[in-house]
Design a protein around this motif. Structure first.
Motif, PDB file in Angstrom:
ATOM      1  N   THR A 118      68.458 150.090 111.871  1.00 33.94           N
ATOM      2  CA  THR A 118      69.708 150.007 112.621  1.00 33.94           C
ATOM      3  C   THR A 118      69.783 151.144 113.637  1.00 33.94           C
ATOM      4  O   THR A 118      69.563 152.314 113.297  1.00 33.94           O
ATOM      5  N   GLU A 119      70.078 150.787 114.878  1.00 34.53           N
ATOM      6  CA  GLU A 119      70.159 151.793 115.942  1.00 34.53           C
ATOM      7  C   GLU A 119      71.487 152.539 115.869  1.00 34.53           C
ATOM      8  O   GLU A 119      72.543 151.939 115.665  1.00 34.53           O
ATOM      9  N   THR A 120      71.451 153.842 116.026  1.00 32.75           N
ATOM     10  CA  THR A 120      72.669 154.643 116.051  1.00 32.75           C
ATOM     11  C   THR A 120      73.543 154.222 117.233  1.00 32.75           C
ATOM     12  O   THR A 120      73.075 154.207 118.373  1.00 32.75           O
ATOM     13  N   PRO A 121      74.808 153.851 117.001  1.00 34.29           N
ATOM     14  CA  PRO A 121      75.677 153.446 118.110  1.00 34.29           C
ATOM     15  C   PRO A 121      75.901 154.605 119.083  1.00 34.29           C
ATOM     16  O   PRO A 121      76.133 155.743 118.670  1.00 34.29           O
ATOM     17  N   THR A 122      75.819 154.312 120.367  1.00 35.83           N
ATOM     18  CA  THR A 122      76.058 155.323 121.395  1.00 35.83           C
ATOM     19  C   THR A 122      76.901 154.720 122.512  1.00 35.83           C
ATOM     20  O   THR A 122      76.874 153.514 122.751  1.00 35.83           O
ATOM     21  N   LYS A 148      75.477 163.177 116.664  1.00 34.73           N
ATOM     22  CA  LYS A 148      74.714 162.039 116.142  1.00 34.73           C
ATOM     23  C   LYS A 148      73.263 162.395 115.845  1.00 34.73           C
ATOM     24  O   LYS A 148      72.488 161.550 115.403  1.00 34.73           O
ATOM     25  N   LEU A 169      70.858 163.225 117.915  1.00 44.12           N
ATOM     26  CA  LEU A 169      69.883 162.713 118.865  1.00 44.12           C
ATOM     27  C   LEU A 169      69.282 163.802 119.738  1.00 44.12           C
ATOM     28  O   LEU A 169      68.153 163.670 120.225  1.00 44.12           O
ATOM     29  N   SER A 196      64.647 157.674 118.878  1.00 38.33           N
ATOM     30  CA  SER A 196      64.738 156.238 118.610  1.00 38.33           C
ATOM     31  C   SER A 196      65.738 155.521 119.515  1.00 38.33           C
ATOM     32  O   SER A 196      65.483 154.397 119.981  1.00 38.33           O
ATOM     33  N   VAL A 197      66.870 156.143 119.764  1.00 34.36           N
ATOM     34  CA  VAL A 197      67.895 155.488 120.576  1.00 34.36           C
ATOM     35  C   VAL A 197      67.457 155.385 122.033  1.00 34.36           C
ATOM     36  O   VAL A 197      67.589 154.334 122.670  1.00 34.36           O
ATOM     37  N   ASP A 238      65.853 163.141 118.083  1.00 36.23           N
ATOM     38  CA  ASP A 238      65.554 161.809 117.561  1.00 36.23           C
ATOM     39  C   ASP A 238      65.418 160.881 118.764  1.00 36.23           C
ATOM     40  O   ASP A 238      66.388 160.616 119.470  1.00 36.23           O
ATOM     41  N   GLU A 245      76.616 158.419 126.817  1.00 38.02           N
ATOM     42  CA  GLU A 245      75.571 159.062 126.029  1.00 38.02           C
ATOM     43  C   GLU A 245      74.201 158.486 126.367  1.00 38.02           C
ATOM     44  O   GLU A 245      73.207 159.222 126.430  1.00 38.02           O
TER      45      GLU A 245
END
Length: 226
Positions: A5-9, A109, A111, A134-135, A132, A13
């Motif tokens: 699951t992708e971190t919501p941004t 978050k 990131l 990933s996002v 991080d 952002e």
């Protein structure tokens, strides 16, 4: 196996992530990105039905807070004015808080991480290296799919493309792609009938205001450097 699951941004952002050098945390195209992040806050408020733009005047249609400190501050500021302001004026007015909010959001978050240093041992600076990736990787993949490969975009990706196009940040998103093809594709996506009416009003007003702001900023810089 399902993908993680992708971190919501927020859109702001995401714009900031695209601008930060992964290793050094230095922002590229920082002046343009700052205005784009500010415009993104207006677009976010439109996406959740809080504001609309009519005749380039930003109006609040629902003042209910969202629970996001940066967006709630922007919403309260707009709602607190006696007369509706123009899109360009709000982008300029909200810029500092919007950028600070995007920075804070990415740190909270996990990131990016914040590094405080002194240049020449005197001048404090802050950098935001990647913590991080990933996002950012997911955002770039969506942009690649939509702009370079013609995939059908979701609403938020369409908004992100319009903001990047309006702020002339094509190279930030696609540093190695053919510039003309990228600009043409992003322009086509930006001008499509892809969104609800209220969101489309705000996105187009923000895009047009960004183009004016960026043009003036570039002209001012050239004159100052002459």
């Amino acid at each position: 196996m399902e993908p993680p699951t992708e971190t919501p941004t927020t859109l702001g952002e995401q714009l900031l992530l695209l601008s930060l050098d992964d290793e050094t945390g230095t922002a590229k195209e920082s002046a343009k990105v700052a205005f784009a992040i500010s415009a993104a806050s207006l677009v976010e408020l439109a996406l959740v039905g809080r504001i609309d733009v009519t005749d380039d005047k930003v109006t609040v249609v629902d003042a209910t807070p969202l629970g996001d400190p940066a967006l709630d501050t922007a919403l309260a500021d707009i709602d607190g004015r006696d007369k509706p302001g123009r899109t360009k004026d709000w982008i300029t007015r909200l810029k500092a808080d919007a950028v600070a909010g995007a920075n804070r959001g990415l740190i909270e978050k996990g990131l990016v991480r914040e590094e405080k240093k002194k240049v020449l041992g005197l001048f404090p600076v802050r950098r935001y290296p990647e913590a991080d990736g990933s996002v950012e990787a997911a955002v770039r993949e969506r942009l690649d799919a939509v702009v370079l490969r013609g995939a059908a975009p979701d609403e938020r990706t369409e908004c992100l493309v319009a903001l990047l196009h309006g702020a002339k940040l094509h190279r930030l998103a696609f540093p190695d792609a053919d510039a003309r093809k990228v600009q043409a594709a992003m322009k086509s996506i930006s001008q499509g009938q892809w969104s609800a009416t209220a969101v489309r009003h705000v996105v187009r007003a923000a895009e047009e205001a960004l183009a004016v702001i960026i043009a003036v900023s570039v002209t001012t810089t050239v004159v100052a450097d002459s």
